[in-house]
Design a protein around this motif. Structure first.
Motif, PDB file in Angstrom:
ATOM      1  N   THR A   1       0.855  -1.190   0.000  1.00 61.10           N
ATOM      2  CA  THR A   1       0.000   0.000   0.000  1.00 61.10           C
ATOM      3  C   THR A   1       0.891   1.241   0.000  1.00 61.10           C
ATOM      4  O   THR A   1       2.124   1.159   0.067  1.00 61.10           O
ATOM      5  CB  THR A   1      -0.907   0.029   1.249  1.00 61.10           C
ATOM      6  N   TRP A   2       0.267   2.377  -0.017  1.00 59.94           N
ATOM      7  CA  TRP A   2       0.976   3.649   0.046  1.00 59.94           C
ATOM      8  C   TRP A   2       0.998   4.201   1.475  1.00 59.94           C
ATOM      9  O   TRP A   2       1.178   5.409   1.683  1.00 59.94           O
ATOM     10  CB  TRP A   2       0.321   4.661  -0.896  1.00 59.94           C
TER      11      TRP A   2
ATOM     12  N   GLU B   1       3.969   6.477   2.665  1.00 61.85           N
ATOM     13  CA  GLU B   1       3.905   7.844   2.150  1.00 61.85           C
ATOM     14  C   GLU B   1       2.810   8.644   2.854  1.00 61.85           C
ATOM     15  O   GLU B   1       2.987   9.843   3.145  1.00 61.85           O
ATOM     16  CB  GLU B   1       3.665   7.835   0.643  1.00 61.85           C
TER      17      GLU B   1
END
Length: 519
Positions: free
Chosen positions: A2-3, A6
């Motif tokens: 997943t992100w 970030e």
């Protein structure tokens, strides 16, 4: 995969930005009795309504490609609501580089973006200005000096001001470009900690040899009282916020809308017995014009603009029957209400602002004329006075004039728009003409008075004879004035005017030209 890493960094950067310039600098700011920019925005905006824009702008530091620290840009801003109305709000963060953005290496100016946003979305712009001047050390890092005309520093605000209200506060020092930006506001309030100057005390001492504090150079006494560069003084930051909200309450969101009309429980035909006797029968005695205003407007409430500058005239906003109205009222307690250079500038600028935002104007006129004497001539009273006349003559917003007592000469002409329908009413205390009888007799009958056995007695005799022709009813007989009214009925006359004016204003909506820079 997943992100989330970030996204975690987004939240980290936002948390770091909330620290502003760090605990030590924030504590130093608080010790001076000042709020931080985020505290100012939170105190102004409706709870939970602030939506920050550009919160990740700043300067990151990195170790092995990973974020090690983050210094936010010296400006915080975004969208918010104030008393339920959408605004764009922003301001300098003095805890970061003294609020100066020059040399920060940013690709885009956040305050210019917000000025453009206010204009494009047609909502008011609220701006807190506390920023040091340009730092010459930046030229060393850049390797060259910049040409001032290479950068559009003020055009964004000027263009925004043609379409939306600009409401500013100066809660701390504002030098150089920040100071110049502050005087572009339609309304700018200064706190006791505020100061404003083209260049600060060190530069002034180096250039001119004058050693001054920031208050002596450009504090509230200088720019609210003496120069008139700024509009109002606040007792503290919370009072400044209250005044900003009050000003906004009379303003439309933009020049394409009418000013906000509110329901009122104050009867439009209310009559106040005190108005019948408020003007003294003795023509040289003063009275409180602001009391006249209190008795006429809704619930006695009004908001005065520039109360300390040019005090021989009052300029203020109020409501009558719920309709916003700009009131220009002469002040008999200062110079007997005569128009000085300062009061002319104040009156002319206020008329332009009302006209720009489609707010009808009521004059409460008691003016003996332009101020006379050598000081008046040296300060260019005639030039400034005709500038006020110019502003009123070109105004397209409806104007209604109530003459409470004196109305003489060119300053008297500037209390009505002679180029339009020119609706005027007078009280029975009205006294008008080209010049006052007393001065006119002394000039016109100089030889006759001097040749008389008793010059003083002859002068009084001539004055008494001529005064009978100054009876306002004789002017009404010749339709030289539209009506003489019972002073107690003034509120109902103003309300009737505003009802009609607001039906007319809807056909005038749209920009009318540049407003905001004081001539």
């Amino acid at each position: 995969m997943t992100w989330q890493p970030e996204v975690d960094e987004i939240h980290l950067r936002r948390r770091l930005a909330l620290k502003l310039g760090g605990e030590e600098r924030v504590a130093r700011h608080h010790a001076l009795g000042k709020l931080t920019i985020r505290e100012r925005i939170d105190a102004l905006a409706d709870p939970g309504s602030f939506h920050e824009i550009g919160g990740l702008a700043g300067q990151g530091t990195y170790e092995e490609g990973r974020l090690a620290g983050f210094a936010p840009m010296a400006y915080v801003g975004g969208l918010a609501k104030v008393d339920g109305r959408r605004v764009v709000v922003g301001g300098s963060d003095f805890t970061v580089s003294g609020g100066a953005s020059a040399g920060s290496g940013q690709a885009r100016s956040k305050n210019h973006f917000l000025e453009d946003m206010a204009r494009e979305y047609r909502v008011p712009l609220v701006h807190f200005i506390e920023s040091a001047a340009a730092n010459v050390a930046n030229e060393g890092s850049a390797g060259h000096a910049h040409l001032p005309s290479s950068f559009d520093a003020f055009g964004h605000a000027i263009l925004a001001g043609q379409e939306v209200p600009l409401v500013y506060s100066v809660p701390g020092p504002a030098a150089g470009g920040a100071a110049a930006a502050a005087v572009l506001g339609h309304f700018t309030v200064m706190t006791p900690e505020g100061s404003l100057f083209a260049a600060g005390p060190p530069v002034v001492e180096r250039a001119l040899g004058h050693k001054l504090t920031k208050d002596e150079l450009g504090g509230p006494d200088i720019h609210v009282g003496a120069s008139g560069a700024l509009d109002n003084r606040a007792v503290d930051e919370l009072d400044a916020l209250r005044q900003m909200k009050a000003f906004l309450s009379y303003m439309p969101n933009n020049v394409y809308e009418q000013p906000p009309v509110r329901p009122s429980n104050d009867p439009p035909d209310r009559e106040e017995e005190e108005l019948l006797s408020i003007v003294p029968r003795r023509r040289t005695r003063a009275y409180r014009m602001l009391r006249v205003v209190e008795l006429i407007v809704d619930d006695g409430e009004f908001f005065e603009i520039k109360p300390e500058f040019g005090p021989s005239v009052h300029t203020l906003f109020a409501r009558v029957g719920g309709y916003p109205v700009g009131i220009v009222a002469n002040n008999p307690h200062v110079l007997a209400g005569a128009m000085s250079a300062d009061s002319a500038d104040k009156q002319g600028h206020f008329v332009e602002m009302c006209d720009h935002f489609h707010i009808p104007i009521v004059f409460l006129a008691d003016v003996p004329g332009f101020m006379l004497g050598p000081q008046a001539e040296r300060t260019g009273t005639l030039r400034h006075g005709m500038r006020a006349y110019w502003a009123t003559y070109l105004a397209t917003v409806p104007i209604f004039t109530v003459i409470t007592r004196k109305n003489f000469g060119m300053a008297g002409q500037a209390t009505a728009n002679v180029g339009r329908v020119n609706y005027r009413v007078g009280w029975p205390s009205g006294d008008w003409g080209s010049i006052p009888i007393e001065g006119g007799v002394a000039a016109a009958f100089k030889r006759e008075i001097a040749a008389a056995p008793d010059p003083d007695a002859r002068r009084r005799e001539i004055e008494a004879h001529l005064l009978q022709f100054r009876n306002p009813f004789r002017t009404a007989e010749g339709f030289g004035i539209e009506d003489i009214i019972d002073p107690r009925q003034t509120r109902s006359y103003v309300h009737r005017f505003l009802e009609l004016a607001y039906e007319t204003v809807s056909s005038q909506l749209g920009p009318k030209g540049k407003v905001g820079v004081r001539p």
